[in-house]
Design a protein around this motif. Structure first.
Motif, PDB file in Angstrom:
ATOM      1  N   ARG A   1       9.176   4.646   5.127  1.00 43.66           N
ATOM      2  CA  ARG A   1       8.788   6.002   4.757  1.00 43.66           C
ATOM      3  C   ARG A   1       9.952   6.699   4.056  1.00 43.66           C
ATOM      4  NH1 ARG A   1       7.605   5.023  10.064  1.00 43.66           N
ATOM      5  NH2 ARG A   1       5.422   5.040  10.657  1.00 43.66           N
ATOM      6  N   TRP A   2       9.603   7.527   3.072  1.00 42.05           N
ATOM      7  CA  TRP A   2      10.588   8.361   2.383  1.00 42.05           C
ATOM      8  C   TRP A   2      10.116   9.794   2.486  1.00 42.05           C
ATOM      9  CZ3 TRP A   2       9.285   3.507   0.944  1.00 42.05           C
ATOM     10  CH2 TRP A   2      10.327   2.608   0.687  1.00 42.05           C
TER      11      TRP A   2
ATOM     12  N   THR B   1       0.854  -1.181   0.000  1.00 39.99           N
ATOM     13  CA  THR B   1       0.000   0.000   0.000  1.00 39.99           C
ATOM     14  C   THR B   1       0.889   1.230   0.000  1.00 39.99           C
ATOM     15  OG1 THR B   1      -0.146   0.106   2.408  1.00 39.99           O
ATOM     16  CG2 THR B   1      -1.820  -1.208   1.265  1.00 39.99           C
ATOM     17  N   VAL B   2       0.509   2.229  -0.773  1.00 45.22           N
ATOM     18  CA  VAL B   2       1.298   3.450  -0.911  1.00 45.22           C
ATOM     19  C   VAL B   2       0.410   4.634  -0.548  1.00 45.22           C
ATOM     20  CG1 VAL B   2       2.647   4.885  -2.491  1.00 45.22           C
ATOM     21  CG2 VAL B   2       2.644   2.388  -2.773  1.00 45.22           C
ATOM     22  N   ALA B   3       0.839   5.423   0.431  1.00 39.90           N
ATOM     23  CA  ALA B   3       0.089   6.604   0.863  1.00 39.90           C
ATOM     24  C   ALA B   3       0.986   7.832   0.792  1.00 39.90           C
ATOM     25  CB  ALA B   3      -0.426   6.410   2.284  1.00 39.90           C
ATOM     26  N   LEU B   4       0.388   8.944   0.404  1.00 41.16           N
ATOM     27  CA  LEU B   4       1.110  10.203   0.219  1.00 41.16           C
ATOM     28  C   LEU B   4       0.684  11.225   1.263  1.00 41.16           C
ATOM     29  CD1 LEU B   4       0.443  10.335  -3.596  1.00 41.16           C
ATOM     30  CD2 LEU B   4       2.623   9.746  -2.519  1.00 41.16           C
ATOM     31  N   TYR B   5       1.648  11.973   1.779  1.00 39.27           N
ATOM     32  CA  TYR B   5       1.382  12.992   2.791  1.00 39.27           C
ATOM     33  C   TYR B   5       2.153  14.247   2.438  1.00 39.27           C
ATOM     34  CZ  TYR B   5      -0.108   8.828   5.287  1.00 39.27           C
ATOM     35  OH  TYR B   5      -0.733   7.654   5.625  1.00 39.27           O
ATOM     36  N   GLY B   6       1.605  15.393   2.799  1.00 38.35           N
ATOM     37  CA  GLY B   6       2.294  16.645   2.535  1.00 38.35           C
ATOM     38  C   GLY B   6       1.671  17.800   3.282  1.00 38.35           C
ATOM     39  N   PRO B   7       2.323  18.955   3.272  1.00 38.66           N
ATOM     40  CA  PRO B   7       1.822  20.121   3.994  1.00 38.66           C
ATOM     41  C   PRO B   7       0.543  20.700   3.383  1.00 38.66           C
ATOM     42  CG  PRO B   7       3.757  20.696   2.726  1.00 38.66           C
ATOM     43  CD  PRO B   7       3.597  19.208   2.622  1.00 38.66           C
ATOM     44  N   THR B   8       0.307  20.412   2.093  1.00 39.84           N
ATOM     45  CA  THR B   8      -0.926  20.816   1.397  1.00 39.84           C
ATOM     46  C   THR B   8      -1.352  19.664   0.492  1.00 39.84           C
ATOM     47  OG1 THR B   8       0.140  21.732  -0.570  1.00 39.84           O
ATOM     48  CG2 THR B   8      -0.121  23.232   1.321  1.00 39.84           C
ATOM     49  N   ALA B   9      -2.500  19.829  -0.128  1.00 39.74           N
ATOM     50  CA  ALA B   9      -3.011  18.790  -1.024  1.00 39.74           C
ATOM     51  C   ALA B   9      -2.212  18.693  -2.322  1.00 39.74           C
ATOM     52  CB  ALA B   9      -4.479  19.058  -1.345  1.00 39.74           C
ATOM     53  N   ASP B  10      -1.421  19.712  -2.619  1.00 42.81           N
ATOM     54  CA  ASP B  10      -0.689  19.752  -3.886  1.00 42.81           C
ATOM     55  C   ASP B  10       0.759  19.284  -3.818  1.00 42.81           C
ATOM     56  OD1 ASP B  10      -2.934  20.852  -5.193  1.00 42.81           O
ATOM     57  OD2 ASP B  10      -2.403  22.833  -4.418  1.00 42.81           O
ATOM     58  N   LEU B  11       1.299  19.143  -2.614  1.00 39.15           N
ATOM     59  CA  LEU B  11       2.713  18.786  -2.473  1.00 39.15           C
ATOM     60  C   LEU B  11       2.874  17.578  -1.556  1.00 39.15           C
ATOM     61  CD1 LEU B  11       5.753  19.404  -2.864  1.00 39.15           C
ATOM     62  CD2 LEU B  11       5.577  20.915  -0.867  1.00 39.15           C
ATOM     63  N   ALA B  12       3.411  16.484  -2.094  1.00 42.21           N
ATOM     64  CA  ALA B  12       3.678  15.285  -1.301  1.00 42.21           C
ATOM     65  C   ALA B  12       5.142  15.293  -0.885  1.00 42.21           C
ATOM     66  CB  ALA B  12       3.373  14.030  -2.103  1.00 42.21           C
ATOM     67  N   THR B  13       5.382  15.409   0.426  1.00 40.71           N
ATOM     68  CA  THR B  13       6.755  15.418   0.933  1.00 40.71           C
ATOM     69  C   THR B  13       7.091  14.129   1.680  1.00 40.71           C
ATOM     70  OG1 THR B  13       6.051  16.549   2.955  1.00 40.71           O
ATOM     71  CG2 THR B  13       6.857  17.932   1.132  1.00 40.71           C
ATOM     72  N   LYS B  14       6.104  13.251   1.822  1.00 46.27           N
ATOM     73  CA  LYS B  14       6.305  11.966   2.499  1.00 46.27           C
ATOM     74  C   LYS B  14       5.501  10.910   1.756  1.00 46.27           C
ATOM     75  CE  LYS B  14       5.099   9.740   6.913  1.00 46.27           C
ATOM     76  NZ  LYS B  14       4.528  10.001   8.260  1.00 46.27           N
ATOM     77  N   ILE B  15       6.125   9.766   1.594  1.00 47.71           N
ATOM     78  CA  ILE B  15       5.428   8.628   1.008  1.00 47.71           C
ATOM     79  C   ILE B  15       5.670   7.439   1.940  1.00 47.71           C
ATOM     80  CG2 ILE B  15       7.351   7.999  -0.507  1.00 47.71           C
ATOM     81  CD1 ILE B  15       5.204   7.304  -2.645  1.00 47.71           C
ATOM     82  N   ALA B  16       4.603   6.753   2.280  1.00 42.62           N
ATOM     83  CA  ALA B  16       4.696   5.602   3.180  1.00 42.62           C
ATOM     84  C   ALA B  16       4.251   4.359   2.418  1.00 42.62           C
ATOM     85  CB  ALA B  16       3.815   5.814   4.403  1.00 42.62           C
TER      86      ALA B  16
END
Length: 129
Positions: free
Chosen positions: A58-59, A27-42
């Motif tokens: 996590r990266w 499973t791949v999930a994306l996280y970021g400070p806003t909806a437009d920028l992913a700064t973390k991927i788990a």
């Protein structure tokens, strides 16, 4: 003339397009400070339908969207091969702040570093408060 293409997260889309091919599932999930920028991927790996994820990696990136970082893409591909992931499920959007509740900020509070997510639904990105 050579056509110039915008660099995309093709490694991510390619894996997800294949559909269910059996277990283990990544499973791949994306996280970021806003909806437009992913700064973390788990990325987690679920060995079979009766077990919870047995590995999670996590990266992070400070200056580039992790979906477009070729180094991160190669590392995730190696991780998927190492854990013999046969299927990959990828969320199609950023689903929250890259900081972890209870670790980076107190439980039951909004992240002080990512005001965009305060009072916002993680999946629809609509205001809920």
């Amino acid at each position: 003339m050579k056509k110039i293409r915008k660099r995309s997260a093709s490694w991510l889309a390619k894996n997800a397009r294949r559909g269910f091919r059996g277990y283990p599932i990544a499973t791949v999930a994306l996280y970021g400070p806003t909806a437009d920028l992913a700064t973390k991927i788990a990325v987690s790996v679920i060995p079979d339908e009766r077990k919870p994820p047995d590995v999670l990696e996590r990266w992070f990136s400070e200056d580039i969207d992790v979906r477009r970082d070729p180094v991160v893409g190669e590392q995730i591909q190696a991780f998927l091969r190492q854990h013999k992931a046969r299927s990959v499920v990828v969320i199609d959007r950023v689903i929250g702040c890259p900081h972890e509740e209870g670790i980076d900020y107190p439980e039951d509070h909004s992240c002080p570093h990512c005001p965009y997510w305060a009072g916002r639904d993680r999946f629809t990105h609509e205001r809920i408060h």
